[in-house]
Design a protein around this motif. Structure first.
Motif, mmCIF file in Angstrom:
data_model
loop_
_atom_site.group_PDB
_atom_site.id
_atom_site.type_symbol
_atom_site.label_atom_id
_atom_site.label_comp_id
_atom_site.label_asym_id
_atom_site.label_seq_id
_atom_site.Cartn_x
_atom_site.Cartn_y
_atom_site.Cartn_z
ATOM 1 N N LEU A 58 37.322 50.371 32.921
ATOM 2 C CA LEU A 58 38.059 49.719 34.230
ATOM 3 C C LEU A 58 37.545 48.489 34.597
ATOM 4 C CD1 LEU A 58 38.039 53.391 35.980
ATOM 5 C CD2 LEU A 58 40.000 52.236 35.278
ATOM 6 N N ASP A 59 36.030 48.359 34.748
ATOM 7 C CA ASP A 59 35.564 47.027 35.112
ATOM 8 C C ASP A 59 36.083 45.971 34.075
ATOM 9 O OD1 ASP A 59 34.710 48.247 37.405
ATOM 10 O OD2 ASP A 59 32.660 48.254 36.523
ATOM 11 N N MET A 114 49.368 40.666 44.273
ATOM 12 C CA MET A 114 48.961 41.644 43.523
ATOM 13 C C MET A 114 50.194 42.310 43.078
ATOM 14 S SD MET A 114 47.723 45.297 44.984
ATOM 15 C CE MET A 114 49.297 45.613 45.665
ATOM 16 N N ILE A 115 51.451 42.387 43.855
ATOM 17 C CA ILE A 115 52.572 42.981 43.374
ATOM 18 C C ILE A 115 53.236 42.225 42.265
ATOM 19 C CG2 ILE A 115 54.841 43.311 44.130
ATOM 20 C CD1 ILE A 115 53.965 44.292 46.729
ATOM 21 N N GLU A 116 53.121 40.970 42.146
ATOM 22 C CA GLU A 116 53.501 40.221 40.951
ATOM 23 C C GLU A 116 52.675 40.412 39.917
ATOM 24 O OE1 GLU A 116 56.272 38.249 40.851
ATOM 25 O OE2 GLU A 116 56.732 39.052 42.899
ATOM 26 N N THR A 117 51.280 40.620 40.029
ATOM 27 C CA THR A 117 50.449 40.781 38.732
ATOM 28 C C THR A 117 50.843 42.275 38.231
ATOM 29 O OG1 THR A 117 48.783 39.609 39.891
ATOM 30 C CG2 THR A 117 48.019 41.089 38.131
ATOM 31 N N ILE A 162 44.408 45.324 26.512
ATOM 32 C CA ILE A 162 44.658 45.992 27.933
ATOM 33 C C ILE A 162 45.496 47.348 27.631
ATOM 34 C CG2 ILE A 162 46.061 46.077 30.024
ATOM 35 C CD1 ILE A 162 45.211 43.052 30.275
ATOM 36 N N TYR A 163 46.354 47.190 26.670
ATOM 37 C CA TYR A 163 47.098 48.497 26.253
ATOM 38 C C TYR A 163 45.960 49.516 25.836
ATOM 39 C CZ TYR A 163 50.586 51.578 24.251
ATOM 40 O OH TYR A 163 51.400 52.652 23.885
ATOM 41 N N ARG A 164 45.183 49.018 24.957
ATOM 42 C CA ARG A 164 44.357 49.924 24.214
ATOM 43 C C ARG A 164 43.595 50.565 25.362
ATOM 44 N NH1 ARG A 164 42.368 46.418 19.057
ATOM 45 N NH2 ARG A 164 44.029 46.888 17.665
ATOM 46 N N ASP A 165 43.194 50.123 26.339
ATOM 47 C CA ASP A 165 42.154 50.396 27.361
ATOM 48 C C ASP A 165 42.957 51.604 27.978
ATOM 49 O OD1 ASP A 165 40.077 49.097 26.672
ATOM 50 O OD2 ASP A 165 40.354 47.603 28.447
ATOM 51 N N TYR A 166 44.258 51.179 28.215
ATOM 52 C CA TYR A 166 45.333 52.291 29.064
ATOM 53 C C TYR A 166 45.451 53.420 28.277
ATOM 54 C CZ TYR A 166 49.481 54.185 30.513
ATOM 55 O OH TYR A 166 50.464 55.344 30.775
ATOM 56 N N LYS A 167 45.580 53.395 26.909
ATOM 57 C CA LYS A 167 45.822 54.427 26.131
ATOM 58 C C LYS A 167 44.625 55.312 25.958
ATOM 59 C CE LYS A 167 48.865 55.436 23.945
ATOM 60 N NZ LYS A 167 49.874 56.492 24.560
ATOM 61 N N PHE A 203 48.358 52.613 36.968
ATOM 62 C CA PHE A 203 47.151 51.909 36.471
ATOM 63 C C PHE A 203 46.433 50.799 36.931
ATOM 64 C CE2 PHE A 203 45.855 49.421 32.043
ATOM 65 C CZ PHE A 203 44.379 50.081 32.213
ATOM 66 N N GLY A 204 47.342 49.805 37.203
ATOM 67 C CA GLY A 204 46.995 48.506 37.872
ATOM 68 C C GLY A 204 46.121 48.704 39.168
ATOM 69 N N LYS A 205 46.839 49.604 39.962
ATOM 70 C CA LYS A 205 46.320 50.094 41.340
ATOM 71 C C LYS A 205 44.834 50.762 41.180
ATOM 72 C CE LYS A 205 48.322 51.007 45.116
ATOM 73 N NZ LYS A 205 49.149 51.619 46.141
#
Length: 443
Positions: A82-83, A398-401, A106-111, A47-49
């Motif tokens: 996404l933006d 980015m990996i830490e994020t 963020i979680y709601r957007d992911y769902k 999702f993050g990528k």
């Protein structure tokens, strides 16, 4: 009737044999790999990528792997989400604290986008490097994004490097490394020492996940490359494995030996008799290479013991077990089992050792711990800088994020976040109650 039954049995036997060919078993592993990528941490990471890579795409179209421009209805539908979510991710990458409500958002957007995320190939979007260029203002708005072979080569490199970096991460680790391995296409990597090291990492990750035919295929290509390129300098291999005291010929032998070692483990974990025989041959090459270098450590002792047990050479097996007892990679309970095994060998009962604790799993555990101890010492940031990889600093940030984002989504999916929120609310309620009670008590 008997003739029909006989033909039916022949067909069944033929199918059974076909199912157990190297090619068929490799295809089964490939399918198993695809089916193993639905873990919560992988979902959050992917999702993050996609958020990062999609941020580089300003219009509502993107390229498929066949390079035909697609008007993706799902992408158009979720572009705003996404933006907006990417903006929150940017805050996180700058070490800014996000509120509980922002994480919930963020979680709601992911769902909302979950199916789209899991079904969408991240490689449809611009490369990670291009997205980082776009975010950090280092690319012209008019500069065209990579397409075709150049894009595939860039993506293969990015996935490969990320698979190696996240492998040893406590928070992302093997599941995400496996995902990145699944996305890497080694055929698009330049034929080089770096490709060989990446293939070794991939083989190691596949071995760790029990995908032994995939691992064997990867490592076999490595062995073939090393056999065909014995004069190629291997400075990166020396640096990664801390072999600064070895010359180039010795480095080849050392890397050759480690590849044979893990191909031997792959084959040992397989079911066919021919695979075990191949494994023993790999172990013999490993010991031969180790002897050339004068290597005498726990991995050598463990393999020696196994071969001596197989050949019923009890005295030599006892000597190797005595050495193995001194290893830091052997637990106290394992040492007690080694003592018991030595007792069996003195009574000429090697089968009780091989069929007891000293089996292929114990054998691979010793070598895996040893290799992990080497890999964990690699300074990947330094390796990337020395190889002129752009945005190295940003890649690690980015990996830490993504670690944080992945963990938060995993917590939400598992219900852990809700449990912690409830506990926090209860603690606050108790605190308020105690304060109120104190006011009444004062009166």
């Amino acid at each position: 009737m008997r003739k029909v039954i006989f033909v039916f049995i022949l067909v069944l036997c033929s199918c059974s044999r076909e199912d157990k060919t190297d090619k068929a078993l490799l295809e089964k592993d490939k399918q198993a790999l695809i089916e193993s990528l639905d873990a919560g941490k992988v979902a959050g990471y992917k999702f993050g990528k996609i958020l990062i890579r999609a941020s580089a795409k300003k219009d509502s179209t993107f390229y498929s792997q066949e390079e035909t421009k697609i008007d993706a209805e799902e992408f158009i539908k979720f572009k705003t989400n996404l933006d907006n979510t990417f903006k929150k991710l940017e805050k996180l990458s700058k070490n800014e604290e996000l509120s509980v409500l922002e994480y919930i958002s963020i979680y709601r957007d992911y769902k909302k986008m979950q199916d789209f995320i899991m079904e969408t190939d991240e490689d449809l979007f611009p490369t990670l490097t291009e997205a980082l260029n776009n975010t950090y203002g280092n690319s012209s708005q008019n500069e065209p994004y990579l397409t075709g072979l150049k894009k595939k080569e860039a993506e293969a490199f990015e996935h490969a490097i990320l698979s190696a970096i996240v492998l040893l991460s406590k928070d992302l680790g093997k599941e995400v490394a496996l995902y990145e391995c699944s996305k890497t296409q080694p055929e698009f990597l330049a034929d080089s020492e770096l490709k060989t090291l990446i293939q070794y990492f991939r083989g190691f990750v596949f071995f760790e996940k029990g995908l032994n035919y995939l691992s064997e295929d990867e490592i076999t290509r490595n062995i073939n490359w090393l056999d065909e390129n014995q004069d190629v300098d291997l400075p990166l291999t020396r640096a990664m494995f801390k072999w600064g005291n070895l010359d180039n010929k010795q480095t080849h032998i050392g890397f050759h030996s480690i590849n044979h070692l893990f191909r031997g483990f792959d084959r040992l974990m397989m079911d066919r008799e021919i695979d075990e025989q191949r494994a023993l041959e790999d172990f013999e090459v490993f010991l031969s290479d180790s002897k050339k270098l004068g290597v005498d450590n726990e991995v050598v002792w463990s393999i020696e013991t196994y071969l001596y047990l197989k050949n019923e050479d009890n005295e030599k097996a006892i000597a190797s077990l005595q050495k193995l007892k001194t290893s830091v990679f052997v637990s106290s309970s394992d040492k007690a089992n080694i003592d018991e095994s030595i007792g069996y060998l003195k009574n000429r009962e090697p089968d009780k050792v091989l069929n007891g604790f000293y089996d292929k799993y114990f054998l691979s555990k010793i070598a895996t711990k040893y290799i992990f101890s080497i890999l964990s010492a690699i300074d990947w940031e330094k390796v990337l800088i020395e190889n002129d990889v752009s945005h190295t600093k940003e890649i690690f940030e980015m990996i830490e994020t993504l670690k944080t984002l992945s963990q938060k989504i995993d917590d939400q999916l598992s219900g852990k976040a809700l449990e912690e929120a409830g506990k926090s609310l209860k603690d606050k309620s108790n605190s308020l109650f105690n304060k109120a009670k104190g006011l009444f008590d004062d009166e």
